[in-house]
Design a protein around this motif. Structure first.
Motif, PDB file in Angstrom:
ATOM      1  N   PRO A  10      -6.303   5.653  -0.827  1.00  0.00           N
ATOM      2  CA  PRO A  10      -7.733   5.580  -0.485  1.00  0.00           C
ATOM      3  C   PRO A  10      -8.024   6.058   0.929  1.00  0.00           C
ATOM      4  CG  PRO A  10      -7.048   3.597  -1.635  1.00  0.00           C
ATOM      5  CD  PRO A  10      -5.804   4.376  -1.341  1.00  0.00           C
ATOM      6  N   SER A  11      -7.091   5.786   1.875  1.00  0.00           N
ATOM      7  CA  SER A  11      -7.314   6.199   3.258  1.00  0.00           C
ATOM      8  C   SER A  11      -7.388   7.717   3.379  1.00  0.00           C
ATOM      9  CB  SER A  11      -6.208   5.648   4.157  1.00  0.00           C
ATOM     10  OG  SER A  11      -4.937   6.092   3.714  1.00  0.00           O
ATOM     11  N   ASN A  43     -12.770   5.927  -8.282  1.00  0.00           N
ATOM     12  CA  ASN A  43     -11.890   5.389  -7.243  1.00  0.00           C
ATOM     13  C   ASN A  43     -12.675   4.351  -6.429  1.00  0.00           C
ATOM     14  OD1 ASN A  43     -10.076   4.896  -5.166  1.00  0.00           O
ATOM     15  ND2 ASN A  43      -9.470   7.040  -4.959  1.00  0.00           N
ATOM     16  N   ASP A  45     -11.906   1.666  -4.789  1.00  0.00           N
ATOM     17  CA  ASP A  45     -11.356   1.235  -3.496  1.00  0.00           C
ATOM     18  C   ASP A  45     -11.749   2.204  -2.385  1.00  0.00           C
ATOM     19  OD1 ASP A  45     -10.190  -0.953  -4.671  1.00  0.00           O
ATOM     20  OD2 ASP A  45      -8.241   0.014  -4.966  1.00  0.00           O
ATOM     21  N   ASN A  48     -15.587   2.012  -1.756  1.00  0.00           N
ATOM     22  CA  ASN A  48     -15.962   0.833  -0.986  1.00  0.00           C
ATOM     23  C   ASN A  48     -15.619   1.011   0.485  1.00  0.00           C
ATOM     24  OD1 ASN A  48     -16.854  -2.014  -0.811  1.00  0.00           O
ATOM     25  ND2 ASN A  48     -14.720  -2.388  -0.283  1.00  0.00           N
ATOM     26  N   GLU A  49     -14.440   1.583   0.771  1.00  0.00           N
ATOM     27  CA  GLU A  49     -14.041   1.808   2.168  1.00  0.00           C
ATOM     28  C   GLU A  49     -14.950   2.830   2.837  1.00  0.00           C
ATOM     29  OE1 GLU A  49     -10.192   3.329   4.806  1.00  0.00           O
ATOM     30  OE2 GLU A  49      -9.905   2.749   2.702  1.00  0.00           O
TER      31      GLU A  49
END
Length: 318
Positions: A10-11, A43, A45, A48-49
């Motif tokens: 995710p990063s 995706n 995650d 949300n980030e």
């Protein structure tokens, strides 16, 4: 979308999305973010980030039907297709059924933050500016807070239209041994239309992470958070404002002049910047104030040029 789908972490996805947003014209940031949301639908995650680090620009506003006050809209106060007012906890348009509410402690912090931020916004940007603060509970942290500002100038003698949008998303860590970690994602968007068919715009982003002491008294913890956040945002905005004035806009002027120098003379500095933002008040405590209070001194009657010079003078030394 296919390029993003091929990423696992995710990063990495969020970093790519932020790079994309950096290259989009500021006036189209909202459109680009909407497309990225669609691309990240599978995706959650990463989505949300991303939404915890960016805000839709340009900001939109709505009127609270209870207090008749305007408030800014973003993902932090959105529920389905409605937006929550920080002043009355009312949703616009109205929601049917139950919805989540902040805890009493965070609701009080949000209310206090909006009072302080409203004073800060008016002193810093002028009475025409609009500011809002929203708080959100998150896992593995104390809370998230979003500080927003928008100012629009129209039909000024120096420009057809100018708009300033800034957002500071603050991730407040848990208090450990009398201190807390603050991670701030700051984004500043400015668009200046010297004439009706010309636009000069810039988008500046910054990530800041610092550790600061927090009061040991339970009742004063949130007051300490507000003081720490206020001083951090003040410093960040001064630095970003200086970066715009010293680097971004002069570089734009240099490129334009390099393409075609009008009459052999350097182009004049684009108008509008001094009236978009003035000298900020101080968040530092003063003696004689009750515990947890934040000093908000006035700016006096200085002209925009003097205020601009004061801001640059207070910028951190390189």
């Amino acid at each position: 979308a296919k390029f993003i789908d091929n990423m696992d972490a995710p990063s990495s996805v969020v970093k790519t999305c932020l790079n994309i947003l950096q290259k989009v014209p500021p006036k189209k940031t909202g459109l680009a973010l909407g497309l990225l949301k669609d691309a990240l639908a599978s995706n959650p995650d990463a989505l949300n980030e991303l939404l915890q680090r960016v805000v839709d620009f340009p900001l939109q506003s709505a009127e609270d039907p209870v207090t008749n006050r305007l408030f800014l809209l973003c993902e932090f106060n959105r529920h389905m297709d409605s937006y929550r007012s920080p002043f009355s906890d009312t949703y616009v348009p109205p929601l049917s059924g139950d919805h989540e509410h902040l805890s009493d402690a965070l609701a009080t912090f949000e209310s206090h933050s909006n009072e302080v931020w409203a004073a800060y916004t008016q002193l810093y940007y002028g009475k025409e500016a609009l500011g809002s603060v929203y708080v959100k509970e998150v896992a593995n942290a104390s809370f998230l807070a979003c500080f927003l500002v928008q100012k629009t100038v129209e039909n000024d003698e120096r420009l057809a239209k100018g708009q300033w949008n800034s957002a500071h998303i603050v991730h407040v860590g848990n208090v450990v041994k009398g201190s807390a970690k603050y991670r701030i994602s700051s984004t500043l968007s400015i668009a200046i239309d010297p004439t009706s068919d010309t636009c000069v715009s810039a988008l500046v982003s910054r990530e800041t992470e610092e550790q600061h002491k927090v009061s040991d008294h339970h009742a004063a913890v949130h007051a300490s958070h507000l003081e720490n956040i206020g001083k951090l945002i003040e410093s960040i905005e001064i630095d970003m404002r200086s970066n715009l004035d010293v680097v971004t806009i002069p570089k734009t002027r240099e490129v334009v002049t390099g393409l075609r120098c009008q009459g052999g003379a350097a182009a004049a500095r684009p108008a509008g910047i001094p009236i978009m933002m003035a000298r900020p008040p101080s968040f530092k405590k003063k003696s004689g104030l009750p515990p947890g209070a934040v000093a908000m001194p006035g700016m006096g009657g200085a002209h925009a040029a003097a205020l601009n010079a004061a801001v640059l003078k207070r910028a951190p030394k390189k």
